[in-house]
Design a protein around this motif. Structure first.
Motif, PDB file in Angstrom:
ATOM      1  N   PHE B 235      42.743  28.300  37.045  1.00 51.76           N
ATOM      2  CA  PHE B 235      41.291  28.543  37.013  1.00 51.76           C
ATOM      3  C   PHE B 235      40.558  27.255  37.375  1.00 51.76           C
ATOM      4  N   ASP B 236      39.359  27.425  37.913  1.00 49.72           N
ATOM      5  CA  ASP B 236      38.554  26.255  38.284  1.00 49.72           C
ATOM      6  C   ASP B 236      38.094  25.468  37.071  1.00 49.72           C
ATOM      7  N   SER B 237      37.919  26.169  35.970  1.00 47.30           N
ATOM      8  CA  SER B 237      37.369  25.506  34.781  1.00 47.30           C
ATOM      9  C   SER B 237      37.963  26.133  33.523  1.00 47.30           C
ATOM     10  N   VAL B 238      37.894  25.372  32.438  1.00 45.47           N
ATOM     11  CA  VAL B 238      38.307  25.916  31.142  1.00 45.47           C
ATOM     12  C   VAL B 238      37.449  27.134  30.797  1.00 45.47           C
ATOM     13  N   GLN B 239      36.167  27.076  31.164  1.00 47.42           N
ATOM     14  CA  GLN B 239      35.270  28.208  30.891  1.00 47.42           C
ATOM     15  C   GLN B 239      35.797  29.488  31.529  1.00 47.42           C
ATOM     16  N   ALA B 240      36.174  29.382  32.794  1.00 51.30           N
ATOM     17  CA  ALA B 240      36.669  30.568  33.498  1.00 51.30           C
ATOM     18  C   ALA B 240      37.959  31.078  32.854  1.00 51.30           C
ATOM     19  N   ALA B 241      38.830  30.143  32.464  1.00 48.52           N
ATOM     20  CA  ALA B 241      40.087  30.551  31.813  1.00 48.52           C
ATOM     21  C   ALA B 241      39.797  31.248  30.490  1.00 48.52           C
ATOM     22  N   CYS B 242      38.870  30.698  29.727  1.00 49.08           N
ATOM     23  CA  CYS B 242      38.545  31.295  28.427  1.00 49.08           C
ATOM     24  C   CYS B 242      37.897  32.667  28.591  1.00 49.08           C
ATOM     25  N   GLU B 243      37.140  32.830  29.664  1.00 44.77           N
ATOM     26  CA  GLU B 243      36.547  34.137  29.930  1.00 44.77           C
ATOM     27  C   GLU B 243      37.657  35.180  30.161  1.00 44.77           C
ATOM     28  N   ALA B 244      38.663  34.783  30.919  1.00 43.22           N
ATOM     29  CA  ALA B 244      39.799  35.683  31.153  1.00 43.22           C
ATOM     30  C   ALA B 244      40.521  35.999  29.840  1.00 43.22           C
ATOM     31  N   VAL B 245      40.640  34.992  28.984  1.00 42.50           N
ATOM     32  CA  VAL B 245      41.282  35.196  27.676  1.00 42.50           C
ATOM     33  C   VAL B 245      40.508  36.234  26.865  1.00 42.50           C
TER      34      VAL B 245
END
Lengths: 468, 468
Positions: B235-245
């Protein structure tokens, strides 16, 4: 035990506390005989023991006020949900003040992104699920009655979904509790897991109002599954049904519900609901998951059931068909009661390791036949938990005594099989002697915790621990 | 806090108890400096605080003997597993007797049909899983170290599988415990669920040896899944990864593992293991179920990841390929340590509601950058729990102090987000001040329980509760 526990009353303290509470709570303080009787009476065969007054707080601060007044005068406090507990949990053996939580019934917050919500204890499980439905969420714990969530915390309740979703102990993140000195604590953060000190959340869950009054509950929620399937299968014997249960569990099938009706229960629902199920033990199952997943799981169960000698296997994913398949279970309580009109239904609640379940049910059925009782059996068999609904003529003292002996015999049988006298109903007054037989010296540890947290024994006295 | 807690020593009592224990235990009683140092030293930055002796009991009765001797003379008792705890749990701030449970390492029973087993506390999680493999069973809780199961009970441990299987609190049916007076209790039956009185099982889990010594553990087991799939996505950012989570959890995908590596961790494993992962945050997942189920779930996650802007999504069910996909996670600790040879790795352990996770990680990364620390982040993000591995030069007092301030800042940040300072490591000595900031007056209730059960404060003094 049918015999209620009687405790000495603190007349002077009760009079003083009632005086103050009357002034504070106005018409939310009631002492009429009918409201008191209603609050001292629960669905149990223990005699009604009325509180001296009932208060209806609206918020935590008011609960703390009641507790502080009662603490000052050494007056018993009995928290009350909807009164659906089964072991004399809300009886008032030393009188005192019943704190009816039914008006604290707000859903305070739903955190859909965290799959949790914060509720007041008076919210019932059905109200909560109605509230959540639009957001695609649900709370899975479903005891038979439409209990309040506070009451479900108090008794560590479960129900038909426990085999998949666990019990109340597995579905509460945090509690706000008014302690016996009137202090308000929060037992945990809203984090999904924590190693922050002693697990006060779990200590309060199942403490039956003897350690404090729960005023706020943070619950885990589940997304409503994309799909559900239901399955039904008949078996020649309880043994064969239990074998299918064991194989299903061992196979790791993520069954959401797995319920057993014994032959007497099946006959009862056939008569009551005009069904024509074979007069043999019946297993009912439900699966939650994706469309493909629940189809696969139902079919997998079909294979297992067939290998265990099952017959008449059916399954479906349609809502209407699912309701039909489960009709026998939904009607079981009322159908069973009809087997002996006028009798009171007394429910046992043993839970044993699943490998002992068949033997435990078999011996129970033999004992029922030997004793001449009408007592159908329904079980949350995925967890090894089953209820015998003893239909007792309460006007016949000999029969009541015989029933009492039967209940004791069954509790002891479960304990001898490394099981428990109560899978989900709790100890209350009714099972205090069996708790000691089950856990021995551990009950002394419970008593020392009770004495430390509630040294004057004002929180729901007479329940769970000896000498309290 | 780096500062160790020091408590007054009971010299006379210690001498008397050691005399007796030496006679009883022979060469299983040791006072050599090296064995004492090894037992007062754990993987923490708190200074070593040695016990006066180490005993190696072989059975419950011997543990009870040790406790009775120590109780008679008011001597501290420190239970010891493998010493992998992280917050000074096994330090001996008032000296006393370390009870090393490593020789009580028998698997006493495996009840495959009930999906449970009974073990002594010295069995390690890897040993247990080796023992179980032939029967198609496993125990899912997997903290980083090959911890002992007794230690895992003591700290309420979890690990990468917790998002699906829960923590130790969810996977223990019953405990045998030697209480501070030497009495041996059993906390619960072997039934899968119970409402039999206060939940002493859960009270002991996470009590870090401050309420008694666990001598036998009945654990829930799982069937080894028919199939597993693994998936990886950048993911480009931790934010994007957390959104997927969040979407994955909300969607109800039964993910078994869901781990996040931040950019610094990914760079570390690229360098350490010669991988060429994009230098951006990475999510690693695992699914357990049927062949069809785990394929469906991995693909479903792929869709979710793509919608959250993920790239480089891969998934597989083959064991070899799965190991490769997960290699980054397996190597993360050693790869991270290599980022600064000679430095000590200090692990934080905050856990927040999942909706706050992205913001918590973002602020943490900013603070790390601002402070100039090398501190990669790895997270059990399905639970909102992440570890920052601060690489600290312990010979530089200024840096140690700065690190201490950072840890405090992060704990407070998590608490301000309705989270906890410890998701799975526990309080020990290191987090006592934060426990109070997190739970306030609830800590007084913990202290009153401690005082009731262990009035002379001999069980692992100086841990969890204030004034103990």
């Amino acid at each position: 035990m049918v015999q209620a526990i009687d405790l000495p009353r603190n007349e002077q303290g009760i009079a003083a506390a009632l005086d103050i509470l009357k002034q504070t709570f106005g018409d939310r303080f009631q002492t009429g005989a009918s409201v008191r009787e209603q609050h001292g009476h629960t669905t149990t065969w223990i005699k009604n023991q009325m509180p001296d007054a009932v208060v209806f707080p609206l918020e935590t601060a008011e609960v703390a006020d009641v507790v502080k007044v009662c603490a000052r005068y050494g007056v018993p406090i009995i928290p009350f949900g909807v009164g659906s507990s089964l072991e004399g949990h809300v009886n008032a053996p030393a009188g005192g003040v019943c704190v009816d939580m039914s008006r604290m019934n707000k859903v305070l917050a739903v955190h859909a992104e965290d799959l949790d919500c914060v509720v007041q204890p008076g919210v019932t499980r059905e109200d909560l699920n109605t509230h959540l439905r639009d957001q695609g969420l649900f709370f899975p714990i479903d005891p038979g009655a439409n209990a309040s969530l506070g009451g479900m915390v108090a008794t560590r309740a479960s129900g038909t979904n426990a085999v998949r979703y666990g019990t109340m102990k597995d579905n509460v993140l945090s509690l706000e509790v008014v302690m016996p000195d009137g202090e308000v604590i929060r037992t945990a953060s809203r984090a999904k897991k924590s190693s922050a000190g002693y697990d006060l959340t779990r200590l309060m869950i199942g403490s039956e109002g003897t350690l404090g009054i729960v005023t706020e509950i943070t619950l885990k929620l589940q997304g409503i599954p994309e799909a559900m399937s239901s399955a039904r299968c008949s078996f020649d014997s309880v043994q064969a049904a239990c074998e299918a249960v064991m194989t299903t569990i061992q196979y790791g099938l993520p069954v959401a519900r797995m319920e057993l009706l014994d032959t007497m229960s099946v006959k009862a629902v056939n008569a009551y609901s005009g069904l024509d199920l074979p007069d043999t033990p019946l297993l009912l199952l439900e699966f939650h998951g994706s469309e493909a997943g629940v189809a696969e799981q139902a079919e997998m169960f079909g294979t297992i059931a067939e290998e265990s000698g099952g017959s008449g296997f059916e399954w479906t994913t349609s809502t209407e068909e699912r309701t039909k398949l489960w009709q026998a279970r939904h009607d079981a309580y009322w159908a069973s009661i009809q087997l002996r009109p006028g009798a009171k239904g007394i429910s046992t609640d043993v839970c044993v390791p699943i490998s002992r379940l068949a033997e435990c049910v078999r011996q129970t059925q033999e004992k029922i036949a030997e004793s001449g009782f009408i007592a159908p059996i329904i079980g949350h068999v995925g967890d090894g938990n089953f209820h015998t609904l003893l239909l007792v003529d309460m006007d016949n003292p000999e029969e009541v005594e015989k029933a009492d002996i039967f209940v004791g015999w069954l509790n002891d049988l479960a304990i001898s099989m490394e099981g428990t006298c109560t899978g989900e109903h709790g100890i209350g007054q009714g099972k205090k002697p069996y708790l000691i037989r089950e856990l021995g010296k551990a009950v002394d540890v419970m008593a020392s915790i009770k004495a430390a947290i509630d040294p004057d024994n004002i929180m729901n006295p007479g329940k769970i621990v000896p000498h309290a």
